[in-house]
Design a protein around this motif. Structure first.
Motif, PDB file in Angstrom:
ATOM      1  N   VAL A  82       0.769  -1.163  -0.120  1.00 11.08           N
ATOM      2  CA  VAL A  82       0.021  -0.084   0.082  1.00 11.08           C
ATOM      3  C   VAL A  82       0.923   1.215  -0.027  1.00 11.08           C
ATOM      4  O   VAL A  82       0.687   2.244  -0.679  1.00 11.08           O
ATOM      5  N   ASN A  83       1.882   1.278   0.881  1.00  5.65           N
ATOM      6  CA  ASN A  83       2.800   2.381   0.902  1.00  5.65           C
ATOM      7  C   ASN A  83       3.319   2.770  -0.686  1.00  5.65           C
ATOM      8  O   ASN A  83       3.796   3.952  -1.070  1.00  5.65           O
ATOM      9  N   GLN A  84       3.572   1.379  -1.536  1.00  8.93           N
ATOM     10  CA  GLN A  84       4.167   1.886  -2.662  1.00  8.93           C
ATOM     11  C   GLN A  84       3.336   2.314  -3.689  1.00  8.93           C
ATOM     12  O   GLN A  84       3.530   3.249  -4.519  1.00  8.93           O
ATOM     13  N   THR A  85       2.160   2.024  -3.505  1.00  9.98           N
ATOM     14  CA  THR A  85       0.779   2.367  -4.287  1.00  9.98           C
ATOM     15  C   THR A  85       0.654   4.069  -3.870  1.00  9.98           C
ATOM     16  O   THR A  85       0.440   4.769  -4.843  1.00  9.98           O
ATOM     17  N   VAL A  86       0.714   4.386  -2.627  1.00  6.19           N
ATOM     18  CA  VAL A  86       0.629   5.830  -2.182  1.00  6.19           C
ATOM     19  C   VAL A  86       1.792   6.767  -2.578  1.00  6.19           C
ATOM     20  O   VAL A  86       1.572   7.907  -3.139  1.00  6.19           O
ATOM     21  N   THR A  87       2.983   6.148  -2.714  1.00  3.99           N
ATOM     22  CA  THR A  87       4.280   6.898  -3.147  1.00  3.99           C
ATOM     23  C   THR A  87       3.979   7.173  -4.834  1.00  3.99           C
ATOM     24  O   THR A  87       4.494   8.242  -5.287  1.00  3.99           O
ATOM     25  N   CYS A  88       3.609   5.883  -5.435  1.00  2.71           N
ATOM     26  CA  CYS A  88       3.367   5.974  -6.981  1.00  2.71           C
ATOM     27  C   CYS A  88       2.527   7.246  -6.993  1.00  2.71           C
ATOM     28  O   CYS A  88       2.788   7.994  -8.223  1.00  2.71           O
ATOM     29  N   MET A  89       1.241   7.419  -6.430  1.00  3.52           N
ATOM     30  CA  MET A  89       0.343   8.400  -6.300  1.00  3.52           C
ATOM     31  C   MET A  89       1.051   9.786  -6.400  1.00  3.52           C
ATOM     32  O   MET A  89       0.971  10.780  -7.191  1.00  3.52           O
ATOM     33  N   ARG A  90       1.718   9.859  -5.350  1.00  2.00           N
ATOM     34  CA  ARG A  90       2.371  11.266  -4.819  1.00  2.00           C
ATOM     35  C   ARG A  90       3.430  11.606  -5.667  1.00  2.00           C
ATOM     36  O   ARG A  90       3.290  12.811  -6.354  1.00  2.00           O
ATOM     37  N   ASP A  91       4.066  10.729  -6.179  1.00  2.00           N
ATOM     38  CA  ASP A  91       5.127  10.972  -7.363  1.00  2.00           C
ATOM     39  C   ASP A  91       4.597  11.419  -8.646  1.00  2.00           C
ATOM     40  O   ASP A  91       5.338  12.286  -9.224  1.00  2.00           O
ATOM     41  N   ALA A  92       3.210  11.114  -8.904  1.00  2.00           N
ATOM     42  CA  ALA A  92       2.514  11.581  -9.930  1.00  2.00           C
ATOM     43  C   ALA A  92       1.883  12.917  -9.973  1.00  2.00           C
ATOM     44  O   ALA A  92       1.107  13.318 -10.832  1.00  2.00           O
ATOM     45  N   SER A 118      -5.683  16.475 -10.568  1.00  2.00           N
ATOM     46  CA  SER A 118      -4.099  16.626 -10.485  1.00  2.00           C
ATOM     47  C   SER A 118      -3.671  17.697 -11.615  1.00  2.00           C
ATOM     48  O   SER A 118      -4.369  17.714 -12.380  1.00  2.00           O
ATOM     49  N   ALA A 119      -2.754  18.499 -11.353  1.00  2.00           N
ATOM     50  CA  ALA A 119      -2.436  19.471 -11.994  1.00  2.00           C
ATOM     51  C   ALA A 119      -2.107  18.938 -13.490  1.00  2.00           C
ATOM     52  O   ALA A 119      -1.234  18.323 -13.794  1.00  2.00           O
ATOM     53  N   GLY A 120      -2.837  19.620 -14.444  1.00  2.00           N
ATOM     54  CA  GLY A 120      -2.497  19.705 -15.901  1.00  2.00           C
ATOM     55  C   GLY A 120      -3.299  18.242 -16.675  1.00  2.00           C
ATOM     56  O   GLY A 120      -3.030  17.849 -17.556  1.00  2.00           O
ATOM     57  N   ARG A 121      -4.125  17.666 -15.677  1.00  2.00           N
ATOM     58  CA  ARG A 121      -4.848  16.548 -16.127  1.00  2.00           C
ATOM     59  C   ARG A 121      -6.124  16.664 -15.652  1.00  2.00           C
ATOM     60  O   ARG A 121      -6.860  17.447 -15.094  1.00  2.00           O
ATOM     61  N   THR A 122      -7.144  16.001 -16.710  1.00  5.09           N
ATOM     62  CA  THR A 122      -8.564  15.660 -16.411  1.00  5.09           C
ATOM     63  C   THR A 122      -8.883  14.786 -15.414  1.00  5.09           C
ATOM     64  O   THR A 122      -7.858  13.758 -14.908  1.00  5.09           O
ATOM     65  N   ALA A 123      -9.958  14.471 -14.813  1.00  7.22           N
ATOM     66  CA  ALA A 123     -10.144  13.769 -13.799  1.00  7.22           C
ATOM     67  C   ALA A 123     -10.180  12.184 -14.338  1.00  7.22           C
ATOM     68  O   ALA A 123      -9.639  11.554 -13.553  1.00  7.22           O
ATOM     69  N   GLU A 124     -10.259  12.134 -15.475  1.00  7.19           N
ATOM     70  CA  GLU A 124     -10.156  10.660 -15.937  1.00  7.19           C
ATOM     71  C   GLU A 124      -8.878  10.181 -16.173  1.00  7.19           C
ATOM     72  O   GLU A 124      -8.495   9.213 -15.721  1.00  7.19           O
ATOM     73  N   GLN A 125      -7.994  11.306 -16.574  1.00 11.33           N
ATOM     74  CA  GLN A 125      -6.492  10.923 -16.769  1.00 11.33           C
ATOM     75  C   GLN A 125      -6.065  10.603 -15.375  1.00 11.33           C
ATOM     76  O   GLN A 125      -4.900   9.883 -14.920  1.00 11.33           O
ATOM     77  N   THR A 126      -6.417  11.624 -14.135  1.00 11.51           N
ATOM     78  CA  THR A 126      -6.058  11.343 -12.862  1.00 11.51           C
ATOM     79  C   THR A 126      -6.339   9.972 -12.361  1.00 11.51           C
ATOM     80  O   THR A 126      -5.407   9.200 -11.733  1.00 11.51           O
ATOM     81  N   LEU A 127      -7.611   9.431 -12.417  1.00 15.21           N
ATOM     82  CA  LEU A 127      -8.106   8.269 -12.161  1.00 15.21           C
ATOM     83  C   LEU A 127      -7.520   7.028 -12.887  1.00 15.21           C
ATOM     84  O   LEU A 127      -7.090   6.094 -12.248  1.00 15.21           O
ATOM     85  N   ALA A 128      -7.032   7.344 -14.065  1.00 12.90           N
ATOM     86  CA  ALA A 128      -6.489   6.358 -14.707  1.00 12.90           C
ATOM     87  C   ALA A 128      -4.931   6.165 -14.175  1.00 12.90           C
ATOM     88  O   ALA A 128      -4.431   4.826 -14.084  1.00 12.90           O
ATOM     89  N   ILE A 129      -4.229   7.129 -13.848  1.00  6.35           N
ATOM     90  CA  ILE A 129      -2.957   6.852 -13.375  1.00  6.35           C
ATOM     91  C   ILE A 129      -3.201   6.333 -11.846  1.00  6.35           C
ATOM     92  O   ILE A 129      -2.220   5.397 -11.482  1.00  6.35           O
ATOM     93  N   ALA A 130      -4.057   6.703 -11.227  1.00  8.29           N
ATOM     94  CA  ALA A 130      -3.977   6.219  -9.805  1.00  8.29           C
ATOM     95  C   ALA A 130      -4.550   4.802  -9.942  1.00  8.29           C
ATOM     96  O   ALA A 130      -4.156   3.834  -9.005  1.00  8.29           O
ATOM     97  N   ASP A 131      -5.335   4.239 -10.683  1.00  4.71           N
ATOM     98  CA  ASP A 131      -5.773   2.800 -11.094  1.00  4.71           C
ATOM     99  C   ASP A 131      -4.533   2.153 -11.317  1.00  4.71           C
ATOM    100  O   ASP A 131      -4.527   0.929 -10.802  1.00  4.71           O
TER     101      ASP A 131
END
Length: 210
Positions: A82-92, A118-131
């Motif tokens: 889970v910490n790796q997931t959180v780090t991945c999101m924050r790094d993005a 997130s900055a410079g992205r649509t909600a769909e783009q943000t969700l795709a990265i988070a997923d």
């Protein structure tokens, strides 16, 4: 900031892992220590081969696959994933909140939420990265950990005082709950009622673990 529980901070959603865990718990019913000193649930004795195959097909990292192939998931392995997931999101550049260990459902887990934008992205783009972060680093480990026998037993014990009022509320609102339903099945039924009627039976009962 608006948040997406374990998915994107826009409208609030439950974290992916929590939703997946509820669904997995219902499916299973139908067919050591954390940072805060809490005892971790017993690890899974064996893991469903379907989960491992889903992880392979879903783009899970080699590290996540190695945990699953080990045949059990400990709290420490779950927390690291889970910490790796959180780090991945924050790094993005995606904001994450609530990534501390809690025991709302009776066993130690991390019920984080993340931003729906997130900055410079649509909600769909943000969700795709988070997923992608979730699928790559922790989703399948989370499912295995949260549906381990020890986790489910502790969830049932913590849920017991709220069972009757939630079941009564769900039935009054038109939901269907069998008498021998597990906590996971009842929470799924309650979530369905909330979608259909706007009434949160869990909130009315004072239960904050669902």
């Amino acid at each position: 900031m608006s948040t997406t529980p374990r998915r994107p901070a826009g409208p609030v959603r439950r974290p992916v892992g929590r939703l997946a865990a509820l669904a997995a718990a219902a499916l299973l019913a139908l067919t050591g220590c954390s940072d805060n000193g809490a005892s971790a649930p017993e690890p899974t004795a064996t893991l469903d081969a379907r989960l491992l195959e889903s992880a392979r097909e879903g783009g899970a990292s080699d590290e996540q696959l190695a945990v699953l192939q080990g045949g059990q998931v400990t709290f420490q392995q779950y927390q690291k994933a889970v910490n790796q997931t959180v780090t991945c999101m924050r790094d993005a550049g995606i904001e994450v909140i609530g990534d501390a260990v809690t025991q709302a459902r009776g066993f130690p887990e991390i019920s984080y939420s993340f931003g729906n934008s997130s900055a410079g992205r649509t909600a769909e783009q943000t969700l795709a990265i988070a997923d992608e972060c979730i699928a790559t680093h922790s989703m399948y480990v989370e499912q295995a950990y949260q549906t381990a026998p020890g986790s489910l037993e502790q969830q049932e014990a913590a849920f017991a005082p709220y069972r009757d009022p939630i079941v009564q509320c769900v039935r009054e609102k038109g939901g269907d709950v069998p008498g021998d339903a597990t906590a996971g099945e009842i929470l799924v039924a309650s979530a369905s009622v909330e979608v259909q009627t706007g009434v949160s039976c869990t909130s009315q009962a004072g239960y904050d673990g669902g």
